[in-house]
Design an enzyme around this catalytic site. Structure first.
Site, PDB file in Angstrom:
ATOM      1  N   CYS A 237       0.865  -1.187   0.000  1.00  0.00           N
ATOM      2  CA  CYS A 237       0.000   0.000   0.000  1.00  0.00           C
ATOM      3  C   CYS A 237       0.897   1.230   0.000  1.00  0.00           C
ATOM      4  O   CYS A 237       2.080   1.128  -0.352  1.00  0.00           O
ATOM      5  CB  CYS A 237      -0.986  -0.028   1.164  1.00  0.00           C
TER       6      CYS A 237
ATOM      7  N   ASN B 234       2.244   1.506   4.380  1.00  0.00           N
ATOM      8  CA  ASN B 234       2.510   0.245   5.103  1.00  0.00           C
ATOM      9  C   ASN B 234       2.150   0.356   6.590  1.00  0.00           C
ATOM     10  O   ASN B 234       2.804  -0.255   7.451  1.00  0.00           O
ATOM     11  CB  ASN B 234       3.967  -0.214   4.925  1.00  0.00           C
TER      12      ASN B 234
ATOM     13  N   CYS C  39      -1.641   1.054   7.358  1.00  0.00           N
ATOM     14  CA  CYS C  39      -3.092   0.796   7.481  1.00  0.00           C
ATOM     15  C   CYS C  39      -3.499  -0.495   6.758  1.00  0.00           C
ATOM     16  O   CYS C  39      -3.873  -1.481   7.386  1.00  0.00           O
ATOM     17  CB  CYS C  39      -3.903   1.959   6.918  1.00  0.00           C
ATOM     18  N   ARG C  40      -3.459  -0.473   5.411  1.00  0.00           N
ATOM     19  CA  ARG C  40      -4.021  -1.578   4.631  1.00  0.00           C
ATOM     20  C   ARG C  40      -3.113  -2.798   4.527  1.00  0.00           C
ATOM     21  O   ARG C  40      -3.547  -3.930   4.805  1.00  0.00           O
ATOM     22  CB  ARG C  40      -4.391  -1.085   3.221  1.00  0.00           C
ATOM     23  N   SER C  41      -1.869  -2.594   4.085  1.00  0.00           N
ATOM     24  CA  SER C  41      -1.039  -3.784   3.797  1.00  0.00           C
ATOM     25  C   SER C  41      -0.651  -4.590   5.048  1.00  0.00           C
ATOM     26  O   SER C  41      -0.553  -5.823   4.945  1.00  0.00           O
ATOM     27  CB  SER C  41       0.184  -3.438   2.936  1.00  0.00           C
TER      28      SER C  41
ATOM     29  N   ASP D 125      -8.030   3.905   0.858  1.00  0.00           N
ATOM     30  CA  ASP D 125      -7.114   4.357   1.906  1.00  0.00           C
ATOM     31  C   ASP D 125      -7.931   4.849   3.113  1.00  0.00           C
ATOM     32  O   ASP D 125      -8.692   5.816   2.989  1.00  0.00           O
ATOM     33  CB  ASP D 125      -6.277   5.496   1.307  1.00  0.00           C
TER      34      ASP D 125
HETATM   35  P1  4NP Z   1      -1.842   2.909   3.976  1.00  0.00           P
HETATM   36  O1  4NP Z   1      -2.480   4.290   4.492  1.00  0.00           O
HETATM   37  O2  4NP Z   1      -1.266   3.207   2.607  1.00  0.00           O
HETATM   38  O3  4NP Z   1      -3.005   1.990   3.898  1.00  0.00           O
HETATM   39  O4  4NP Z   1      -0.806   2.501   4.987  1.00  0.00           O
HETATM   40  C1  4NP Z   1      -1.757   5.486   4.563  1.00  0.00           C
HETATM   41  C2  4NP Z   1      -0.804   5.668   5.542  1.00  0.00           C
HETATM   42  C3  4NP Z   1      -0.122   6.867   5.621  1.00  0.00           C
HETATM   43  C4  4NP Z   1      -0.394   7.870   4.721  1.00  0.00           C
HETATM   44  C5  4NP Z   1      -1.343   7.683   3.738  1.00  0.00           C
HETATM   45  C6  4NP Z   1      -2.030   6.488   3.649  1.00  0.00           C
HETATM   46  N1  4NP Z   1       0.305   9.124   4.828  1.00  0.00           N
HETATM   47  O5  4NP Z   1      -0.017  10.036   4.043  1.00  0.00           O
HETATM   48  O6  4NP Z   1       1.196   9.262   5.652  1.00  0.00           O
END
Ligand code: 4NP
Length: 164
Positions: A15, A18, A20-22, A131
């Site tokens: 993702c 790294n 939230c989703r992955s 996201d």
């Molecule tokens: P992820 O979510 O891609 O599912 O881990 C996010 C985590 C951090 C950010 C964006 C999305 N960020 O902008 O820091």
């Protein structure tokens, strides 16, 4: 027929951050694969490096825990070009993650490893796991359910189509 280079096959969830989703996808895939008797190694990474070394988002940890999965020991890391060699299959959460991962590829065999996690569930629909970074618990719960569907269908597909 899918042929893996490594035994057991290795799977990488990707993702953006790294956190939230992955990490949740990694935990769910491990559980779904183990329950189905599909032996594999699973890891996760982010295309961005802002959260390197951090544990998963608290709401990802909470929603995982609510479903009997522990992800709290994971640590975020950034996707590297070597990951495209090291892993047999790379599942991305959305189209941007897919593009950013493919941008690191240097061969056709690497390109063939990369796809959207939800492709097995919703073929040719470009379906994404949204996201949830700025969302609430119910957004993370929605992500959990999409990931569960994606992981379950990918494990089914792999059990049907692999020669190990
Ligand atoms: P992820 O979510 O891609 O599912 O881990 C996010 C985590 C951090 C950010 C964006 C999305 N960020 O902008 O820091």
């Amino acid at each position: 027929m899918i042929k893996f280079n490594q035994q057991p096959p290795s799977i990488l969830m990707v993702c953006l951050g790294n956190i939230c989703r992955s990490p949740l996808a990694e935990g769910i895939f491990k559980k779904v694969a183990a329950d189905a008797g599909f032996v594999c190694k699973v890891d996760s990474a982010g295309t961005g490096g802002w959260h390197q070394g951090e544990p998963p988002h608290l709401l990802s940890q909470k929603v995982a825990w609510a479903h009997g999965i522990t992800i709290s020991l994971q640590k975020a890391r950034k996707l590297t070009p070597e990951d495209l060699d090291r892993f047999d299959l790379i599942f991305c959460m959305d189209h941007q993650n897919l593009q950013d991962t493919l941008a690191l590829s240097t061969s056709k065999s690497q390109i063939r490893k990369v796809s959207l996690l939800l492709e097995a569930s919703y073929p040719r629909q470009n379906a994404k796991v949204p996201d949830p970074y700025y969302g609430n618990y119910s957004d993370f719960e929605n992500v959990y359910h999409l990931l569960y569907i994606g992981c379950t269908d990918q494990v089914k597909r792999l059990l049907q189509t692999t020669s190990i």
